[in-house]
Design a protein around this motif. Structure first.
Motif, PDB file in Angstrom:
ATOM      1  N   GLU A  12      -5.937  -7.278  -5.790  1.00 16.46           N
ATOM      2  CA  GLU A  12      -6.663  -6.039  -5.290  1.00 16.46           C
ATOM      3  C   GLU A  12      -6.491  -4.801  -6.358  1.00 16.46           C
ATOM      4  O   GLU A  12      -5.438  -4.689  -6.989  1.00 16.46           O
ATOM      5  N   GLU A  72     -11.024   0.873  -0.393  1.00 14.83           N
ATOM      6  CA  GLU A  72     -12.157  -0.141  -1.070  1.00 14.83           C
ATOM      7  C   GLU A  72     -11.631  -0.904  -2.467  1.00 14.83           C
ATOM      8  O   GLU A  72     -11.226  -0.226  -3.419  1.00 14.83           O
ATOM      9  N   ASN A  73     -11.401  -2.260  -1.995  1.00 12.38           N
ATOM     10  CA  ASN A  73     -10.871  -3.062  -3.106  1.00 12.38           C
ATOM     11  C   ASN A  73     -12.111  -3.315  -4.259  1.00 12.38           C
ATOM     12  O   ASN A  73     -13.232  -3.677  -4.255  1.00 12.38           O
ATOM     13  N   TYR A  75      -7.496  -0.519  -6.564  1.00  9.59           N
ATOM     14  CA  TYR A  75      -7.744   0.674  -5.935  1.00  9.59           C
ATOM     15  C   TYR A  75      -7.712   1.662  -6.789  1.00  9.59           C
ATOM     16  O   TYR A  75      -6.955   1.999  -7.732  1.00  9.59           O
ATOM     17  N   TYR A  79       0.854  -1.071   0.022  1.00  6.35           N
ATOM     18  CA  TYR A  79       0.093  -0.001   0.082  1.00  6.35           C
ATOM     19  C   TYR A  79       0.800   1.262  -0.074  1.00  6.35           C
ATOM     20  O   TYR A  79       2.156   1.222   0.239  1.00  6.35           O
ATOM     21  N   ILE A 105     -11.812  -4.990  -7.147  1.00  6.60           N
ATOM     22  CA  ILE A 105     -11.423  -6.003  -7.951  1.00  6.60           C
ATOM     23  C   ILE A 105     -12.644  -6.641  -8.975  1.00  6.60           C
ATOM     24  O   ILE A 105     -12.734  -7.231  -9.728  1.00  6.60           O
ATOM     25  N   GLU A 132      -6.735   3.520   0.008  1.00  7.43           N
ATOM     26  CA  GLU A 132      -6.761   2.351  -0.692  1.00  7.43           C
ATOM     27  C   GLU A 132      -7.686   1.625   0.399  1.00  7.43           C
ATOM     28  O   GLU A 132      -7.494   0.436   0.872  1.00  7.43           O
ATOM     29  N   TYR A 140      -3.014  -1.668  -8.859  1.00  7.18           N
ATOM     30  CA  TYR A 140      -3.292  -3.184  -8.943  1.00  7.18           C
ATOM     31  C   TYR A 140      -2.469  -3.970  -8.288  1.00  7.18           C
ATOM     32  O   TYR A 140      -0.895  -3.783  -8.602  1.00  7.18           O
TER      33      TYR A 140
END
Length: 487
Positions: A425, A437-438, A427, A308, A440, A435, A416
């Motif tokens: 993941e 809320e994923n 974002y 992250y 995907i 970061e 990604y």
């Protein structure tokens, strides 16, 4: 002067972008420097911890290319390095390291004429200070007596006493670093340009600022004594052996800011030393972070197990022609871009280095396009699950989710992240910089697009064939464990 500019490359180990670049109270000197320099507001490191990030800095290659990571803790000799090229071009090359990872034991002395390990009072290959921490009672004295005879007994005694009783009373080495640099600047040959590399360690765990600095940032309801009692063992927290509240992390954030504030003043002092020696106007001065820090973010502490932006987004400020004027550049850059930029700034061609380099120069006169993507890699968990188990005991099942490698691709809009365990993941970092809320499952086309770009990048270069662990001395392992690195 020979016409070549001096280069000072300052690494603030474990420096977060937010605190260094956006916290006026904690980073007054650096913000003042930024107003006279070029600040790169989207600088991404190649790896989230010290060893691989420095390997990338020195070689302009990412961890897959350098082969330097938790599975192979060694910068090999196959790649050209920034200090070696500069040495060959007539620079006096000097390093002052306060982090054990950045030492000759892990291959980082190559190209340096002088390499100072600042955790030693007298420079030596023998290090016995860890015995006082590792042994108790009569065993301590027996072990010290044995080790004193290994090499120079007087030097060994001085280093043991310094490491045990004096080193951490003042700081993590910044004060002594500047004192040594002051003496070196006074006595050096001024006809020769110099490359000075410094790793300052203050923002690294454990956070032990002095009372005077800590009380500037601590919450009003928290005393210095209470702050010093808050858990700082990242591995006990991650393993669930200790519970920590939001207030605990608020206190740790304050202590971290205090450490940055102290180092900020030392960096201002370093600038004054260069001004007093008459070198400032002829110097390219770079201040950067090698990685960031999690202080309760994502239920993590320290700087491991994720990619992250809390770990990847680092400060980067460059002063000296043509990087003066106070401008801010939003285009993405990477730590791998620094060496090619410095060669452009000095006029050094370094064709073999540029051929290996994965970075691209951000010098204003460079014929390069701005980056569309930046990349980061976490090649193996550090510490491994085995090392973590040995230290903290049985691990909750959920901790084993960290037993994987990670790679990330990031644009100004999206990031990604892909794990070796099959995890993915995505974002929208432009709208969700935390970061949180994923996406995907809701943005499959964007995820597929970025995954394809990541794979194209991975296929574009030769990967290192290094997969063995380096042999290190027991005292080195102990010192690294003092910094929170379990082996």
């Amino acid at each position: 002067m020979t016409g070549l500019p001096n280069i000072v490359l300052v690494v603030m180990d474990t420096a977060c972008w937010d605190v260094v670049s956006n916290d006026q109270e904690a980073a007054q000197e650096i913000n003042q420097l930024s107003n006279q320099s070029t600040t790169f507001s989207t600088c991404i490191t190649s790896a989230p911890w010290t060893l691989p990030s420095h390997a990338s800095l020195f070689t302009s290659c990412t961890p897959s290319r350098t082969g330097t990571h938790a599975g192979n803790k060694q910068l090999g000799t196959e790649l050209k390095t920034l200090p070696k090229i500069l040495s060959n071009m007539g620079y006096e090359t000097v390093a002052v390291s306060n982090n054990t990872w950045i030492s000759e034991e892990f291959g980082f002395d190559r190209g340096f004429e002088t390499f100072r390990k600042n955790w030693q009072y007298v420079q030596s290959d023998v290090d016995i200070g860890e015995i006082a921490r590792r042994e108790d009672g009569i065993d301590k004295y027996i072990e010290v007596g044995k080790r004193l005879l290994d090499g120079n007994p007087l030097v060994n005694t001085a280093n043991a006493v310094y490491g045990q009783f004096f080193r951490k009373r003042q700081d993590d080495g910044a004060k002594r670093t500047n004192e040594w640099i002051s003496e070196w600047l006074t006595g050096r040959n001024t006809d020769q340009p110099f490359f000075l590399f410094i790793n300052y360690l203050e923002p690294h765990l454990e956070y032990r600022p002095s009372r005077a600095y800590a009380e500037r940032f601590l919450p009003d309801d928290t005393s210095y004594t209470e702050a010093m009692e808050v858990n700082q063992n990242a591995w006990d927290y991650i393993a669930g052996n200790v519970e920590m509240s939001d207030h605990d992390f608020e206190i740790l954030q304050a202590l971290y800011r205090a450490e940055v504030a102290y180092l900020d003043e030392r960096i201002g002092e370093l600038r004054c030393l260069l001004e007093e020696s008459g070198d400032w106007d002829d110097t390219i001065f770079v201040v950067m972070g090698d990685h960031g820090e999690n202080i309760g973010d994502y239920e993590l502490m320290d700087h491991q197990y994720c990619l992250y932006d809390t770990l990847l987004h680092v400060p980067l400020i460059v002063h000296g022609e043509p990087f003066t004027g106070g401008q801010e550049i939003d285009d993405p850059v990477q730590l791998t871009d620094i060496a090619p930029t410095l060669f452009d700034a000095t006029g050094i061609e370094a064709p073999e280095f540029r051929e290996q380099a994965q970075g691209r120069s951000f010098h204003p006169d460079a014929d390069t396009e701005p980056r569309e993507y930046t990349f980061a890699e976490y090649m193996a968990p550090q510490p491994s699950m085995d090392a973590l188990e040995k230290r903290v005991g049985d691990l909750p099942e959920e901790v084993y989710k960290y037993d994987r490698s990670l790679r990330a691709i990031r644009s100004t809009e999206w990031k990604y992240i892909r794990g070796s365990d099959g995890s993915e993941e995505l974002y929208h970092v432009a709208e969700d910089p935390g970061e949180t809320e994923n996406l995907i499952d809701t943005e499959p086309e964007k995820a597929s697009e970025l995954e394809e770009e990541l794979d194209t990048w991975l296929q574009s270069f030769e990967h290192a064939d290094a997969d063995g662990d380096v042999s290190m001395r027991e005292e080195t392992k102990d010192r690294l464990e003092d910094l929170g690195y379990l082996q």
